[in-house]
Design a protein around this motif. Sequence first.
Motif, short mmCIF file in Angstrom:
data_model
loop_
_atom_site.label_atom_id
_atom_site.label_comp_id
_atom_site.label_asym_id
_atom_site.label_seq_id
_atom_site.Cartn_x
_atom_site.Cartn_y
_atom_site.Cartn_z
N TYR A 139 -43.03 -6.31 -16.72
CA TYR A 139 -41.89 -6.39 -15.80
C TYR A 139 -41.69 -7.85 -15.47
N VAL A 140 -40.44 -8.33 -15.58
CA VAL A 140 -40.13 -9.74 -15.40
C VAL A 140 -39.08 -9.88 -14.30
N THR A 141 -39.38 -10.71 -13.30
CA THR A 141 -38.42 -10.95 -12.23
C THR A 141 -37.56 -12.17 -12.55
N SER A 142 -36.40 -12.23 -11.88
CA SER A 142 -35.42 -13.26 -12.17
C SER A 142 -34.62 -13.55 -10.89
N ASP A 143 -33.78 -14.58 -10.93
CA ASP A 143 -32.85 -14.79 -9.83
C ASP A 143 -31.53 -14.09 -10.11
N ARG A 144 -31.50 -13.30 -11.16
CA ARG A 144 -30.30 -12.54 -11.52
C ARG A 144 -30.68 -11.06 -11.62
N ALA A 145 -30.92 -10.55 -12.82
CA ALA A 145 -31.33 -9.15 -12.98
C ALA A 145 -32.73 -9.11 -13.55
N TRP A 171 -32.42 -12.71 -6.36
CA TRP A 171 -33.60 -13.54 -6.58
C TRP A 171 -34.85 -12.79 -6.14
N HIS A 172 -35.65 -12.39 -7.13
CA HIS A 172 -36.92 -11.73 -6.87
C HIS A 172 -38.06 -12.58 -7.44
N ALA A 173 -39.20 -12.49 -6.80
CA ALA A 173 -40.30 -13.40 -7.12
C ALA A 173 -41.51 -12.62 -7.63
N GLY A 174 -42.57 -12.51 -6.82
CA GLY A 174 -43.79 -11.86 -7.27
C GLY A 174 -43.66 -10.35 -7.38
N ALA A 175 -44.50 -9.77 -8.21
CA ALA A 175 -44.54 -8.31 -8.39
C ALA A 175 -46.00 -7.87 -8.47
N ALA A 176 -46.26 -6.67 -7.97
CA ALA A 176 -47.62 -6.12 -7.99
C ALA A 176 -47.54 -4.62 -8.23
N VAL A 177 -48.61 -4.06 -8.81
CA VAL A 177 -48.59 -2.67 -9.26
C VAL A 177 -49.84 -1.94 -8.77
N GLY A 178 -49.66 -0.69 -8.36
CA GLY A 178 -50.77 0.17 -7.98
C GLY A 178 -50.25 1.56 -7.65
N ASP A 179 -51.11 2.56 -7.73
CA ASP A 179 -50.71 3.94 -7.46
C ASP A 179 -50.81 4.20 -5.95
N LEU A 180 -49.74 3.91 -5.24
CA LEU A 180 -49.76 3.98 -3.79
C LEU A 180 -49.81 5.40 -3.26
N TRP A 185 -49.43 7.96 -11.14
CA TRP A 185 -48.48 7.06 -11.80
C TRP A 185 -48.39 5.74 -11.04
N PRO A 186 -48.48 4.61 -11.74
CA PRO A 186 -48.47 3.31 -11.07
C PRO A 186 -47.10 2.94 -10.51
N ASP A 187 -47.09 2.54 -9.24
CA ASP A 187 -45.86 2.15 -8.55
C ASP A 187 -45.71 0.63 -8.59
N LEU A 188 -44.52 0.14 -8.25
CA LEU A 188 -44.18 -1.27 -8.44
C LEU A 188 -43.59 -1.87 -7.17
N PHE A 189 -44.22 -2.93 -6.67
CA PHE A 189 -43.66 -3.71 -5.57
C PHE A 189 -43.05 -4.99 -6.13
N VAL A 190 -41.86 -5.35 -5.62
CA VAL A 190 -41.17 -6.58 -6.04
C VAL A 190 -40.74 -7.34 -4.79
N ALA A 191 -41.18 -8.58 -4.66
CA ALA A 191 -40.83 -9.40 -3.51
C ALA A 191 -39.43 -9.96 -3.66
N GLY A 192 -38.60 -9.78 -2.62
CA GLY A 192 -37.27 -10.37 -2.60
C GLY A 192 -37.30 -11.70 -1.87
N TYR A 193 -36.53 -12.67 -2.36
CA TYR A 193 -36.61 -14.01 -1.76
C TYR A 193 -35.29 -14.38 -1.06
N ALA A 194 -34.49 -15.26 -1.61
CA ALA A 194 -33.30 -15.76 -0.92
C ALA A 194 -32.05 -15.54 -1.75
N ASP A 195 -30.95 -15.25 -1.06
CA ASP A 195 -29.65 -15.07 -1.70
C ASP A 195 -28.90 -16.40 -1.62
#
Length: 554
Positions: A139-145, A171-180, A185-195
């Motif tokens: 999974y790859v984060t971007s400042d677009r999609a 704009w999304h930055a770090g991401a982390a994965v774990g079965d919350l 099934w592993p879930d995905l957190f994605v940090a949102g930054y600035a618009d």
Amino acid sequence: MRSRLIIAVLALLAAACQADAPADAPASFVDVAAEVGLDFEHSAFHWDVSADLPAMMGGGLCWIDYDGDGWLDLFLTNTWTGIEWGRWYAGDGIPTSALYRNDRGRFEDVGRQAEIATELRGNGCVAADFDLDGHMDLYVTSDRANALFWNDGDGTFTEGARAAGVDANGWHAGAAVGDLNLDGWPDLFVAGYADINNRIEGAAGGFPSTFQPVRDLLFINQGPSDGGPATFVELGEELGVDQFGDTHEYGLGGVIADLDGSGGLDLYVANDTDPNRLYLNTPWPGGREADPIGAGFRLADAPSAGVDDDNSGMGVAAGDFSGDGRPDLFVTNLGSQLHSLYVNESGPSVAFADATAATGIGDVGGDYTGWGATWADLDLDTDLDLIVANGAIPLLDRVADAQPLQGLINDGSGLRLRDASGELGLSAIGSLLARGSAVADYDNDGDPDVAINSIGSPVTLLRNDVGGPWLTVELDGFYPGAVVKAVLPDGTAMVRTILAGSSYLSSEDPRAHFGLGAAESVAELVVYWPGGGETVLTDLHANQLVEVDHPGRG
């Protein structure tokens, strides 16, 4: 359950290193990127520096065994600046991300043939087996999609973020994965930054507070749908993530691990200029049936835990630095703010002690701005050390804004960290515009190596030549959040947590690594699996990779 030696040649090499190096010898790093075929160069600010904020804050990288051969390959995000796009287009073409296949310690760029070298303004990445088919995805984060690359298992990837429901814009930055939710099934957190397209008029202070924040996202994995890949539903708001008043916070880094010892996986988020957040995984009162959204759990903010400083939180490292079996937290910050080190003192309730001053972190770094950071046993003496990648922000001058790497050695008491950058060989590397960093044993010789992605610069690969007895533990499957404990014959206990997504914008080695000091064996090895259950192995000799099966597997 089974154990196996890494190939005989590597075992002999490790034994030779042991003969030449005392158990307490410091690690010694040398940059071998060019020597082993890593010719990647981050493309931002190739011709000149400009005010492209996402380009100067990206640079994640991921260790991933995409072909399942036991050797960790390296994926590097890339980007370009807006004012240089035309020159790239008219010249060598738009820069792409890169995937380097690891062939027994040497690397070859296979990004195009793997169909993953895409023109994406990449920020960060996380490696995870989202559909549990035995092949690691990206999974790859971007400042677009953002993008999700499914591993097809034949050496190629297929992009499928939209169909999976994880194609977030902004704009999304770090991401982390774990079965919350512990449904397997592993879930995905994605940090949102600035618009950066939505300025806050009249805002006091500097960036990022002059722009509207982007909400953090939490994607719950629903498993395969109609025989296809896994799909996700975004439930961050419903589950309590990034819900503080009428606005959101500026997230950069995150890690998922059991931080309170409850058995469930928690979430820690490093926020830039907002308080860092520890979200505890709490069962929904009355169970899943009483939950209006059917998730069966919620993430409760724990401000009393003592890990909520409001500096410029960037990278996050989680590991048992103090040696008491509980994961401690380290957060990199901006320049003179100093970094933050929190020692886990959780008992009946979650609690951390700010150990920044007591451990010496407050005396290290000067005005350096830290990004990637990792706990790792750099010198193989049994306790965890710390390596930090630095680089100034904002980026105004590619030479003047470069900063040195730092290696901090644990003195063995669990209370002090000593700046050993010189003796580790890091000072000889020179200054970098470092951002993402990730630790992994790329050459399978038992000691932790380090890869660093630097803005507008060649990649750095630091080979560790320390030598000494070691043990590596690989889980037969994808189990982020699993805890591995190794007990030496003298009773020394070492604990490692398996993470998927940490440091800054990066994914590190998915295996657990133990330096054994002077010991030649491990008396007991215990794997505590997410959701419960454990596996115990005994009397394991040093200098081998041990592969452990989940008890639920046939």
